[in-house]
Write a protein that holds these residues in place. Sequence first.
Motif, PDB file in Angstrom:
ATOM      1  N   TYR A   9       0.835  -1.197   0.000  1.00 46.95           N
ATOM      2  CA  TYR A   9       0.000   0.000   0.000  1.00 46.95           C
ATOM      3  C   TYR A   9       0.875   1.254   0.000  1.00 46.95           C
ATOM      4  CZ  TYR A   9      -3.864   3.047   1.453  1.00 46.95           C
ATOM      5  OH  TYR A   9      -4.812   4.026   1.522  1.00 46.95           O
ATOM      6  N   TYR A  11       4.079   1.541  -0.945  1.00 47.43           N
ATOM      7  CA  TYR A  11       4.775   1.654  -2.232  1.00 47.43           C
ATOM      8  C   TYR A  11       3.848   2.236  -3.293  1.00 47.43           C
ATOM      9  CZ  TYR A  11       9.275  -0.769  -1.533  1.00 47.43           C
ATOM     10  OH  TYR A  11      10.553  -1.114  -1.164  1.00 47.43           O
ATOM     11  N   ALA A  12       2.614   1.743  -3.341  1.00 49.19           N
ATOM     12  CA  ALA A  12       1.665   2.212  -4.362  1.00 49.19           C
ATOM     13  C   ALA A  12       1.411   3.704  -4.242  1.00 49.19           C
ATOM     14  CB  ALA A  12       0.359   1.436  -4.252  1.00 49.19           C
ATOM     15  N   HIS A  13       1.239   4.182  -3.037  1.00 49.95           N
ATOM     16  CA  HIS A  13       0.933   5.599  -2.872  1.00 49.95           C
ATOM     17  C   HIS A  13       2.155   6.494  -3.095  1.00 49.95           C
ATOM     18  CE1 HIS A  13      -2.859   4.049  -1.527  1.00 49.95           C
ATOM     19  NE2 HIS A  13      -3.326   5.258  -1.738  1.00 49.95           N
ATOM     20  N   CYS A  15       4.565   5.713  -5.190  1.00 50.55           N
ATOM     21  CA  CYS A  15       4.675   5.692  -6.658  1.00 50.55           C
ATOM     22  C   CYS A  15       3.681   6.676  -7.277  1.00 50.55           C
ATOM     23  CB  CYS A  15       4.423   4.288  -7.201  1.00 50.55           C
ATOM     24  SG  CYS A  15       5.810   3.160  -7.040  1.00 50.55           S
ATOM     25  N   ALA A  31       8.725   1.104  -8.023  1.00 54.92           N
ATOM     26  CA  ALA A  31       7.875   0.018  -8.526  1.00 54.92           C
ATOM     27  C   ALA A  31       8.660  -1.280  -8.635  1.00 54.92           C
ATOM     28  CB  ALA A  31       7.269   0.400  -9.875  1.00 54.92           C
ATOM     29  N   TRP A  46      -0.237  -6.883  -5.209  1.00 56.83           N
ATOM     30  CA  TRP A  46       0.826  -5.882  -5.209  1.00 56.83           C
ATOM     31  C   TRP A  46       1.819  -6.103  -6.344  1.00 56.83           C
ATOM     32  CZ3 TRP A  46      -1.117  -1.984  -3.210  1.00 56.83           C
ATOM     33  CH2 TRP A  46      -1.955  -2.070  -2.104  1.00 56.83           C
ATOM     34  N   VAL A  49       0.010  -4.273  -9.115  1.00 50.77           N
ATOM     35  CA  VAL A  49       0.073  -2.820  -8.936  1.00 50.77           C
ATOM     36  C   VAL A  49       1.460  -2.314  -9.324  1.00 50.77           C
ATOM     37  CG1 VAL A  49       0.015  -0.953  -7.226  1.00 50.77           C
ATOM     38  CG2 VAL A  49      -1.770  -2.710  -7.224  1.00 50.77           C
ATOM     39  N   ALA A  50       2.501  -3.029  -8.905  1.00 48.92           N
ATOM     40  CA  ALA A  50       3.867  -2.643  -9.287  1.00 48.92           C
ATOM     41  C   ALA A  50       4.028  -2.679 -10.801  1.00 48.92           C
ATOM     42  CB  ALA A  50       4.883  -3.564  -8.609  1.00 48.92           C
ATOM     43  N   PHE A  53       2.600   0.422 -12.504  1.00 46.31           N
ATOM     44  CA  PHE A  53       3.503   1.571 -12.475  1.00 46.31           C
ATOM     45  C   PHE A  53       4.683   1.377 -13.420  1.00 46.31           C
ATOM     46  CE2 PHE A  53       1.299   2.518  -8.445  1.00 46.31           C
ATOM     47  CZ  PHE A  53       0.965   3.844  -8.714  1.00 46.31           C
ATOM     48  N   LEU A  83      -9.680  -2.397  -6.939  1.00 48.12           N
ATOM     49  CA  LEU A  83      -8.815  -1.319  -7.407  1.00 48.12           C
ATOM     50  C   LEU A  83      -9.623  -0.231  -8.108  1.00 48.12           C
ATOM     51  CD1 LEU A  83      -5.775  -3.352  -8.789  1.00 48.12           C
ATOM     52  CD2 LEU A  83      -5.900  -2.042  -6.679  1.00 48.12           C
ATOM     53  N   TRP A  86      -8.243   3.175  -8.561  1.00 42.79           N
ATOM     54  CA  TRP A  86      -7.153   3.281  -9.526  1.00 42.79           C
ATOM     55  C   TRP A  86      -7.628   3.113 -10.966  1.00 42.79           C
ATOM     56  CZ3 TRP A  86      -2.592   5.047  -8.131  1.00 42.79           C
ATOM     57  CH2 TRP A  86      -2.238   4.966  -6.791  1.00 42.79           C
TER      58      TRP A  86
END
Length: 134
Positions: A9, A11-13, A15, A31, A46, A49-50, A53, A83, A86
Amino acid sequence: MRHAHTLGYAYAHVCALHMLERDVQAVGTLAQQALVAAAKRELPLWVSVARLFLGWCELESGRLTEGIELLEKQRGLVQTAYLVPWLPTYLCWLAEAYIRAEKPCDAKRCLEQAREVFSRGGNYWYQVECLRIE
Protein backbone atom coordinates in the motif's frame (compact mmCIF):
# COMPACT_ATOMS: atom_id res chain seq x y z
CA MET A 1 7.48 -2.42 7.82
CA ARG A 2 7.09 -6.17 8.23
CA HIS A 3 3.42 -6.24 7.29
CA ALA A 4 3.45 -7.11 3.59
CA HIS A 5 0.14 -5.51 2.59
CA THR A 6 0.97 -2.27 4.40
CA LEU A 7 4.26 -2.17 2.54
CA GLY A 8 2.50 -2.74 -0.80
CA TYR A 9 0.00 0.00 0.00
CA ALA A 10 2.79 2.40 0.94
CA TYR A 11 4.78 1.65 -2.23
CA ALA A 12 1.67 2.21 -4.36
CA HIS A 13 0.93 5.60 -2.87
CA VAL A 14 4.53 6.81 -3.01
CA CYS A 15 4.68 5.69 -6.66
CA ALA A 16 1.44 7.61 -7.28
CA LEU A 17 2.90 10.79 -5.81
CA HIS A 18 5.97 10.54 -8.02
CA MET A 19 3.76 9.66 -11.00
CA LEU A 20 1.85 12.91 -10.51
CA GLU A 21 5.19 14.70 -10.67
CA ARG A 22 6.05 12.73 -13.84
CA ASP A 23 9.23 11.43 -12.15
CA VAL A 24 9.75 8.30 -14.23
CA GLN A 25 13.04 7.36 -12.58
CA ALA A 26 11.63 7.49 -9.03
CA VAL A 27 8.49 5.58 -10.02
CA GLY A 28 10.54 2.95 -11.85
CA THR A 29 12.90 2.42 -8.92
CA LEU A 30 10.10 2.22 -6.35
CA ALA A 31 7.88 0.02 -8.53
CA GLN A 32 10.75 -2.39 -9.12
CA GLN A 33 11.39 -2.58 -5.36
CA ALA A 34 7.67 -3.15 -4.77
CA LEU A 35 7.60 -5.87 -7.42
CA VAL A 36 10.50 -7.73 -5.81
CA ALA A 37 8.99 -7.43 -2.33
CA ALA A 38 5.52 -8.54 -3.49
CA ALA A 39 6.87 -11.47 -5.51
CA LYS A 40 8.98 -12.60 -2.56
CA ARG A 41 5.87 -12.61 -0.34
CA GLU A 42 3.64 -14.08 -3.09
CA LEU A 43 1.18 -11.17 -3.14
CA PRO A 44 -0.40 -11.09 -6.61
CA LEU A 45 -2.33 -7.86 -5.99
CA TRP A 46 0.83 -5.88 -5.21
CA VAL A 47 2.75 -7.60 -8.01
CA SER A 48 0.11 -6.31 -10.43
CA VAL A 49 0.07 -2.82 -8.94
CA ALA A 50 3.87 -2.64 -9.29
CA ARG A 51 3.55 -3.78 -12.89
CA LEU A 52 0.99 -1.04 -13.55
CA PHE A 53 3.50 1.57 -12.48
CA LEU A 54 6.24 -0.10 -14.50
CA GLY A 55 3.90 0.02 -17.51
CA TRP A 56 3.40 3.74 -16.93
CA CYS A 57 7.20 4.13 -16.85
CA GLU A 58 7.46 2.37 -20.21
CA LEU A 59 4.87 4.73 -21.70
CA GLU A 60 6.53 7.82 -20.29
CA SER A 61 9.90 6.62 -21.61
CA GLY A 62 8.47 6.42 -25.13
CA ARG A 63 8.21 2.63 -25.28
CA LEU A 64 4.52 2.60 -26.20
CA THR A 65 4.24 -1.00 -27.37
CA GLU A 66 5.89 -2.37 -24.24
CA GLY A 67 3.91 -0.07 -21.95
CA ILE A 68 0.55 -0.84 -23.54
CA GLU A 69 1.29 -4.56 -23.44
CA LEU A 70 2.26 -4.43 -19.77
CA LEU A 71 -0.81 -2.39 -18.83
CA GLU A 72 -3.20 -4.54 -20.86
CA LYS A 73 -1.90 -7.68 -19.09
CA GLN A 74 -3.09 -6.15 -15.81
CA ARG A 75 -6.53 -5.08 -17.10
CA GLY A 76 -8.41 -8.07 -15.70
CA LEU A 77 -7.04 -7.61 -12.22
CA VAL A 78 -7.64 -3.86 -12.18
CA GLN A 79 -11.26 -4.39 -13.16
CA THR A 80 -12.00 -7.28 -10.79
CA ALA A 81 -9.85 -6.64 -7.71
CA TYR A 82 -10.72 -3.86 -5.32
CA LEU A 83 -8.82 -1.32 -7.41
CA VAL A 84 -11.76 0.86 -8.41
CA PRO A 85 -10.02 4.02 -7.11
CA TRP A 86 -7.15 3.28 -9.53
CA LEU A 87 -9.28 2.26 -12.50
CA PRO A 88 -9.76 5.76 -14.02
CA THR A 89 -6.05 6.51 -13.57
CA TYR A 90 -5.12 3.27 -15.29
CA LEU A 91 -7.61 3.89 -18.10
CA CYS A 92 -6.26 7.40 -18.66
CA TRP A 93 -2.72 6.03 -18.91
CA LEU A 94 -3.93 3.59 -21.54
CA ALA A 95 -5.98 6.20 -23.38
CA GLU A 96 -3.02 8.54 -23.63
CA ALA A 97 -0.81 5.69 -24.84
CA TYR A 98 -3.35 4.69 -27.49
CA ILE A 99 -3.55 8.31 -28.67
CA ARG A 100 0.24 8.43 -29.04
CA ALA A 101 0.13 5.05 -30.81
CA GLU A 102 -2.48 6.48 -33.22
CA LYS A 103 -5.25 4.17 -32.03
CA PRO A 104 -8.05 6.65 -31.26
CA CYS A 105 -10.80 4.01 -31.07
CA ASP A 106 -8.98 2.18 -28.28
CA ALA A 107 -8.36 5.51 -26.51
CA LYS A 108 -12.03 6.41 -26.77
CA ARG A 109 -13.05 3.04 -25.32
CA CYS A 110 -10.78 3.61 -22.31
CA LEU A 111 -12.14 7.12 -21.72
CA GLU A 112 -15.74 5.89 -21.97
CA GLN A 113 -15.00 3.24 -19.38
CA ALA A 114 -13.39 5.85 -17.08
CA ARG A 115 -16.49 8.07 -17.44
CA GLU A 116 -18.65 5.11 -16.46
CA VAL A 117 -16.62 4.70 -13.26
CA PHE A 118 -17.04 8.41 -12.50
CA SER A 119 -20.80 8.15 -13.08
CA ARG A 120 -21.06 5.68 -10.20
CA GLY A 121 -19.80 8.44 -7.89
CA GLY A 122 -17.25 8.79 -5.16
CA ASN A 123 -14.11 8.52 -7.26
CA TYR A 124 -13.34 11.85 -8.85
CA TRP A 125 -9.67 12.45 -8.07
CA TYR A 126 -8.46 11.72 -11.64
CA GLN A 127 -11.48 13.08 -13.52
CA VAL A 128 -9.78 16.31 -14.57
CA GLU A 129 -6.98 14.34 -16.21
CA CYS A 130 -9.55 12.24 -18.05
CA LEU A 131 -11.22 15.41 -19.35
CA ARG A 132 -7.84 16.81 -20.42
CA ILE A 133 -7.11 13.69 -22.46
CA GLU A 134 -10.56 13.80 -24.07
